[in-house]
Design a protein around this motif. Structure first.
Motif, PDB file in Angstrom:
ATOM      1  N   PHE A 138      20.069  41.175  38.052  1.00  0.00           N
ATOM      2  CA  PHE A 138      20.518  40.468  36.862  1.00  0.00           C
ATOM      3  C   PHE A 138      22.033  40.268  36.855  1.00  0.00           C
ATOM      4  O   PHE A 138      22.565  39.528  36.037  1.00  0.00           O
ATOM      5  CB  PHE A 138      20.114  41.227  35.597  1.00  0.00           C
ATOM      6  N   TYR A 139      22.745  40.977  37.737  1.00  0.00           N
ATOM      7  CA  TYR A 139      24.197  40.874  37.786  1.00  0.00           C
ATOM      8  C   TYR A 139      24.617  40.856  39.238  1.00  0.00           C
ATOM      9  O   TYR A 139      23.818  41.121  40.153  1.00  0.00           O
ATOM     10  CB  TYR A 139      24.851  42.051  37.033  1.00  0.00           C
ATOM     11  N   ARG A 140      25.888  40.551  39.485  1.00  0.00           N
ATOM     12  CA  ARG A 140      26.373  40.376  40.848  1.00  0.00           C
ATOM     13  C   ARG A 140      26.833  41.695  41.463  1.00  0.00           C
ATOM     14  O   ARG A 140      27.573  42.454  40.833  1.00  0.00           O
ATOM     15  CB  ARG A 140      27.545  39.391  40.849  1.00  0.00           C
ATOM     16  N   ASN A 141      26.409  41.957  42.682  1.00  0.00           N
ATOM     17  CA  ASN A 141      26.990  43.053  43.448  1.00  0.00           C
ATOM     18  C   ASN A 141      28.416  42.662  43.826  1.00  0.00           C
ATOM     19  O   ASN A 141      28.750  41.478  43.933  1.00  0.00           O
ATOM     20  CB  ASN A 141      26.184  43.320  44.711  1.00  0.00           C
ATOM     21  N   GLY A 142      29.260  43.645  44.036  1.00  0.00           N
ATOM     22  CA  GLY A 142      30.633  43.307  44.392  1.00  0.00           C
ATOM     23  C   GLY A 142      31.405  44.505  44.909  1.00  0.00           C
ATOM     24  O   GLY A 142      30.987  45.651  44.786  1.00  0.00           O
ATOM     25  N   ARG A 143      32.556  44.198  45.494  1.00  0.00           N
ATOM     26  CA  ARG A 143      33.486  45.213  45.981  1.00  0.00           C
ATOM     27  C   ARG A 143      34.825  44.979  45.289  1.00  0.00           C
ATOM     28  O   ARG A 143      35.258  43.831  45.133  1.00  0.00           O
ATOM     29  CB  ARG A 143      33.636  45.144  47.499  1.00  0.00           C
ATOM     30  N   PHE A 144      35.467  46.058  44.898  1.00  0.00           N
ATOM     31  CA  PHE A 144      36.683  45.953  44.101  1.00  0.00           C
ATOM     32  C   PHE A 144      37.773  46.894  44.624  1.00  0.00           C
ATOM     33  O   PHE A 144      37.475  47.949  45.203  1.00  0.00           O
ATOM     34  CB  PHE A 144      36.415  46.332  42.635  1.00  0.00           C
ATOM     35  N   LYS A 145      39.002  46.497  44.368  1.00  0.00           N
ATOM     36  CA  LYS A 145      40.111  47.425  44.435  1.00  0.00           C
ATOM     37  C   LYS A 145      40.271  48.015  43.040  1.00  0.00           C
ATOM     38  O   LYS A 145      40.104  47.314  42.039  1.00  0.00           O
ATOM     39  CB  LYS A 145      41.393  46.705  44.857  1.00  0.00           C
ATOM     40  N   VAL A 146      40.585  49.293  42.966  1.00  0.00           N
ATOM     41  CA  VAL A 146      40.672  49.977  41.680  1.00  0.00           C
ATOM     42  C   VAL A 146      42.134  50.268  41.359  1.00  0.00           C
ATOM     43  O   VAL A 146      42.866  50.829  42.192  1.00  0.00           O
ATOM     44  CB  VAL A 146      39.865  51.288  41.692  1.00  0.00           C
ATOM     45  N   ALA A 147      42.558  49.879  40.163  1.00  0.00           N
ATOM     46  CA  ALA A 147      43.915  50.172  39.687  1.00  0.00           C
ATOM     47  C   ALA A 147      43.798  50.901  38.358  1.00  0.00           C
ATOM     48  O   ALA A 147      43.027  50.493  37.480  1.00  0.00           O
ATOM     49  CB  ALA A 147      44.724  48.899  39.535  1.00  0.00           C
ATOM     50  N   VAL A 148      44.558  51.992  38.212  1.00  0.00           N
ATOM     51  CA  VAL A 148      44.510  52.799  36.999  1.00  0.00           C
ATOM     52  C   VAL A 148      45.827  52.666  36.248  1.00  0.00           C
ATOM     53  O   VAL A 148      46.897  52.869  36.823  1.00  0.00           O
ATOM     54  CB  VAL A 148      44.230  54.277  37.325  1.00  0.00           C
ATOM     55  N   GLU A 149      45.731  52.283  34.969  1.00  0.00           N
ATOM     56  CA  GLU A 149      46.901  52.189  34.105  1.00  0.00           C
ATOM     57  C   GLU A 149      46.570  52.939  32.819  1.00  0.00           C
ATOM     58  O   GLU A 149      45.835  52.425  31.975  1.00  0.00           O
ATOM     59  CB  GLU A 149      47.256  50.732  33.808  1.00  0.00           C
ATOM     60  N   GLY A 150      47.116  54.138  32.673  1.00  0.00           N
ATOM     61  CA  GLY A 150      46.740  54.964  31.538  1.00  0.00           C
ATOM     62  C   GLY A 150      45.271  55.303  31.634  1.00  0.00           C
ATOM     63  O   GLY A 150      44.795  55.801  32.654  1.00  0.00           O
ATOM     64  N   THR A 151      44.533  55.023  30.591  1.00  0.00           N
ATOM     65  CA  THR A 151      43.085  55.253  30.639  1.00  0.00           C
ATOM     66  C   THR A 151      42.325  54.007  31.079  1.00  0.00           C
ATOM     67  O   THR A 151      41.099  54.010  31.119  1.00  0.00           O
ATOM     68  CB  THR A 151      42.573  55.683  29.253  1.00  0.00           C
ATOM     69  N   ARG A 152      43.047  52.948  31.375  1.00  0.00           N
ATOM     70  CA  ARG A 152      42.403  51.711  31.821  1.00  0.00           C
ATOM     71  C   ARG A 152      42.123  51.762  33.312  1.00  0.00           C
ATOM     72  O   ARG A 152      43.001  52.091  34.100  1.00  0.00           O
ATOM     73  CB  ARG A 152      43.282  50.506  31.493  1.00  0.00           C
ATOM     74  N   VAL A 153      40.915  51.408  33.673  1.00  0.00           N
ATOM     75  CA  VAL A 153      40.507  51.379  35.075  1.00  0.00           C
ATOM     76  C   VAL A 153      40.159  49.935  35.410  1.00  0.00           C
ATOM     77  O   VAL A 153      39.137  49.404  34.963  1.00  0.00           O
ATOM     78  CB  VAL A 153      39.295  52.303  35.323  1.00  0.00           C
ATOM     79  N   LYS A 154      41.035  49.291  36.146  1.00  0.00           N
ATOM     80  CA  LYS A 154      40.858  47.876  36.462  1.00  0.00           C
ATOM     81  C   LYS A 154      40.127  47.723  37.785  1.00  0.00           C
ATOM     82  O   LYS A 154      40.483  48.349  38.789  1.00  0.00           O
ATOM     83  CB  LYS A 154      42.215  47.176  36.519  1.00  0.00           C
ATOM     84  N   LEU A 155      39.111  46.874  37.770  1.00  0.00           N
ATOM     85  CA  LEU A 155      38.337  46.547  38.968  1.00  0.00           C
ATOM     86  C   LEU A 155      38.726  45.139  39.385  1.00  0.00           C
ATOM     87  O   LEU A 155      38.387  44.164  38.714  1.00  0.00           O
ATOM     88  CB  LEU A 155      36.837  46.641  38.677  1.00  0.00           C
ATOM     89  N   LEU A 156      39.451  45.040  40.499  1.00  0.00           N
ATOM     90  CA  LEU A 156      40.030  43.775  40.943  1.00  0.00           C
ATOM     91  C   LEU A 156      39.280  43.291  42.174  1.00  0.00           C
ATOM     92  O   LEU A 156      39.302  43.936  43.223  1.00  0.00           O
ATOM     93  CB  LEU A 156      41.518  43.960  41.260  1.00  0.00           C
ATOM     94  N   SER A 157      38.610  42.162  42.047  1.00  0.00           N
ATOM     95  CA  SER A 157      37.843  41.630  43.170  1.00  0.00           C
ATOM     96  C   SER A 157      38.707  40.693  43.997  1.00  0.00           C
ATOM     97  O   SER A 157      39.779  40.269  43.580  1.00  0.00           O
ATOM     98  CB  SER A 157      36.604  40.885  42.663  1.00  0.00           C
ATOM     99  N   SER A 158      38.208  40.368  45.181  1.00  0.00           N
ATOM    100  CA  SER A 158      38.920  39.457  46.073  1.00  0.00           C
ATOM    101  C   SER A 158      37.914  38.683  46.894  1.00  0.00           C
ATOM    102  O   SER A 158      36.720  38.991  46.905  1.00  0.00           O
ATOM    103  CB  SER A 158      39.871  40.237  46.991  1.00  0.00           C
ATOM    104  N   ASN A 159      38.398  37.661  47.589  1.00  0.00           N
ATOM    105  CA  ASN A 159      37.566  36.861  48.503  1.00  0.00           C
ATOM    106  C   ASN A 159      36.350  36.249  47.802  1.00  0.00           C
ATOM    107  O   ASN A 159      35.239  36.267  48.328  1.00  0.00           O
ATOM    108  CB  ASN A 159      37.107  37.709  49.698  1.00  0.00           C
ATOM    109  N   GLY A 160      36.589  35.709  46.606  1.00  0.00           N
ATOM    110  CA  GLY A 160      35.509  35.000  45.929  1.00  0.00           C
ATOM    111  C   GLY A 160      34.429  35.888  45.381  1.00  0.00           C
ATOM    112  O   GLY A 160      33.308  35.423  45.145  1.00  0.00           O
ATOM    113  N   GLY A 161      34.714  37.171  45.159  1.00  0.00           N
ATOM    114  CA  GLY A 161      33.728  38.086  44.619  1.00  0.00           C
ATOM    115  C   GLY A 161      33.540  37.889  43.127  1.00  0.00           C
ATOM    116  O   GLY A 161      33.997  36.901  42.539  1.00  0.00           O
ATOM    117  N   PRO A 162      32.875  38.841  42.468  1.00  0.00           N
ATOM    118  CA  PRO A 162      32.660  38.720  41.024  1.00  0.00           C
ATOM    119  C   PRO A 162      33.982  38.781  40.277  1.00  0.00           C
ATOM    120  O   PRO A 162      34.990  39.250  40.812  1.00  0.00           O
ATOM    121  CB  PRO A 162      31.770  39.933  40.704  1.00  0.00           C
TER     122      PRO A 162
END
Length: 591
Positions: free
Chosen positions: A165-189
């Protein structure tokens, strides 16, 4: 205008309002985030369970899930709808048996965004009372986030959704305070942003596609049923023959079917040993093999099981071809060479008039050479592509939407992958049989093939969609291959003519690819110096119903490698010959 900034603002607002993204909050250490996280959210549907229909002095009524509704009865036809758009029913009572066969229609949910039709059988339990079970498609979404901390201090994450029902993907993870950012690349989600709640040790992940936040908790190896091939781990595979059940399949063993058990064990072990973190991991969720008319292997992985219907994606397009053949066999007034536009007079006049439209035939639709400005494999978007058709709201009738499209080529001149064109075959069947497609499919194919629970996706107008996406039990999907191996016969019952089986799986010179039949893909499978003819129904992610007539062999793969053709094409091109065909002890000489 891009919606991404809007979604980003909404996410930050959600997190801030929950007190999870406040400035100055302690940041989680990278090692603390590492590991496997998972969550499941159910989006319904609410109406399910026991359905009872009553015939009383004052008329007919129905009851399900604590709700009652008045039933419209016209002759033997019965229909009702629950208040609040919670579901509806269409059925017909058989005068001889007094049973009611029908379809439960569940409304579009957050996970799939479309309505579904599911077969329901009601048996008489008392005078004027019929009862049966409604088992709708469960719109439950499971997400796994596997976070890894690398030696250099960076973090990466793999997102897996075994449900599709949702897209599989690979991410780089960046943490800012309590925020956890999932950053995709190469046309990913698209990028996502979670919040870490240290007190509960949870990751709160808003997913705009579902309008919901997933509360991910830590998962152990024995908890993550859908992330690993088997839970708990199965270090060494032991073959077990399938179990007989009342669904029409005869059961056999690999040995009796002439298959080397050790070679098949090697294939299953390869699936069990898959590392799900790898980008090219083959996420095989089901593997079934039938030979000489018997089911001899049935294995499921990643939380799937024999009673869980699987999304066939574009493998469901082949149903358009099969149902067209059945309709023609039963006297429907069309054939492969019938002009398409002549079968839709109710939609005239048509936009973008073009004299070449008059030369478009049903065969053009079934070989994807219609000429419509529609090419889902092209780099640039086309106006007739499936995503555009399904996302627009100006024309809810998708038959009219396709017929009004401009042509990009003369019919027959060029192959272009076009789901809407295949779905238009459903309109041909509807108009020539005067039948509702879900009902036609149920009585002419599903019931004769002894299928059990399935879910047919519907268009906005409530018609069955034949462009792909039906959910079906794997054992039932494999029956499509077995049906064609037997020349259109299942357990002694003729379902589709032998002539249609042959013409629909033959190459057609008009097809620009030169390899496809009527919504069947035709291939040559090589093993050493031998070449075998194979045809299949195939769908995104690795959904395959493969038939090798020379070997009396039918094979089913289901998988979750969505959007990764580079992985799932190997199921047919490599796993089929190198493990399954190679396991056959005595093979024809080939060519």
């Amino acid at each position: 205008m891009s919606l991404r900034p809007l979604f980003h603002g909404l996410l930050i607002g959600i997190l801030a309002s929950a007190g999870l993204a406040r400035e100055g909050a302690p940041a989680p250490e990278a090692n603390r985030l590492a590991g496997l996280w998972g969550a499941t959210r159910s989006f319904g549907p609410e109406a399910r369970g026991e359905l009872t229909i009553f015939r009383e002095a004052g008329g007919w009524s129905a009851q399900i899930a604590g709700s009652r509704a008045s039933v419209r009865a016209r002759g033997e036809d019965l229909a009702f709808a629950l208040a609040g758009n919670r579901g509806s029913f269409r059925g017909r009572r058989d005068a001889k048996s007094s049973r009611v066969a029908g379809m439960w229609i569940q409304p579009a949910g957050a996970a799939t965004q479309v309505s579904w039709a599911t077969p329901v059988d009601l048996a008489p339990i008392a005078p004027g009372v019929w009862r049966g079970m409604v088992v709708p498609l469960e719109e439950a979404v499971t997400l796994y986030l596997d976070v890894k901390a690398d030696a250099d201090g960076s973090m990466t994450a793999v997102l897996r959704n075994p449900d599709g029902f949702y897209r599989n993907g690979r991410f780089k993870v960046a943490v800012e305070g309590t925020r956890v950012k999932l950053l995709s690349s190469n046309g990913g989600p698209p990028p996502l942003e979670a919040a870490y709640d240290a007190k509960s040790d949870r990751l709160l992940l808003p997913v705009p596609d579902f309008g919901a936040t997933f509360e991910l908790s830590r998962q152990t190896r024995d908890q993550a049923v859908g992330y690993y091939p088997r839970t708990p781990a199965e270090p060494r595979y032991t073959y077990r023959a399938p179990i007989a059940e009342p669904d029409g399949w005869r059961i056999g063993t690999l040995e009796a079917a002439g298959l080397d058990e050790s070679r098949i064990r090697e294939l299953v072990q390869k699936i069990l040993d898959t590392d799900p973190r790898q980008a090219a991991a083959p996420l095989v969720q089901g593997l079934l093999i039938a030979r000489h008319g018997r089911l001899v292997l049935e294995e499921y992985f990643y939380g799937f099981a024999k009673e869980r219907p699987h999304d066939l994606r574009s493998a469901g397009k082949t149903l358009a071809s099969i149902l067209a053949g059945i309709a023609i066999d039963h006297g429907a007034k069309f054939g492969p060479h019938t002009p398409v536009y002549s079968l839709f007079p109710e939609y005239a006049p048509f936009a973008n008039p073009d004299p070449r439209k008059g030369r478009m035939t049903v065969e053009h639709l079934m070989t994807m050479t219609s000429g419509f400005d529609c090419d889902e494999n092209a780099d640039e978007p086309h106006p007739g592509n499936e995503d555009r058709m399904q996302s627009q709201t100006a024309q809810p009738d998708w038959y009219k939407f396709m017929l009004d499209l401009p042509l990009a080529a003369a019919p027959g001149d060029r192959f272009a992958y076009c789901s809407g064109g295949v779905n238009l075959v459903g309109g041909v069947i509807r108009n020539t049989t005067r039948a509702w497609l879900p009902a036609f499919f149920d009585r002419s194919l599903a019931r004769p093939l002894q299928m059990r629970t399935y879910h047919m996706n519907l268009t906005p107008t409530g018609e069955g969609y034949l462009g792909g996406g039906i959910h079906m039990r794997p054992r039932d999907a494999l029956k499509l291959g077995e049906l064609y191996l037997r020349g259109g016969v299942w357990n002694g019952r003729r379902i589709v003519s032998k002539g249609w089986v042959e013409v629909s799986t033959a190459p057609h010179p008009m097809n620009a690819h030169g390899t496809d039949g009527y919504d069947w893909h035709l291939n040559e499978i090589r093993l050493g110096d031998r070449v075998y003819r194979e045809y299949d129904a195939s769908g995104n992610g690795g959904q395959f119903v493969m038939v090798v007539p020379e070997l009396d062999l039918a094979v089913l793969f289901t998988a979750a490698n969505y959007g990764n053709f580079g992985v799932w094409r190997h199921f047919r091109d490599e796993l089929l010959p190198q493990y399954i065909i190679a396991a056959i002890r005595s093979r024809p000489a080939g060519r």
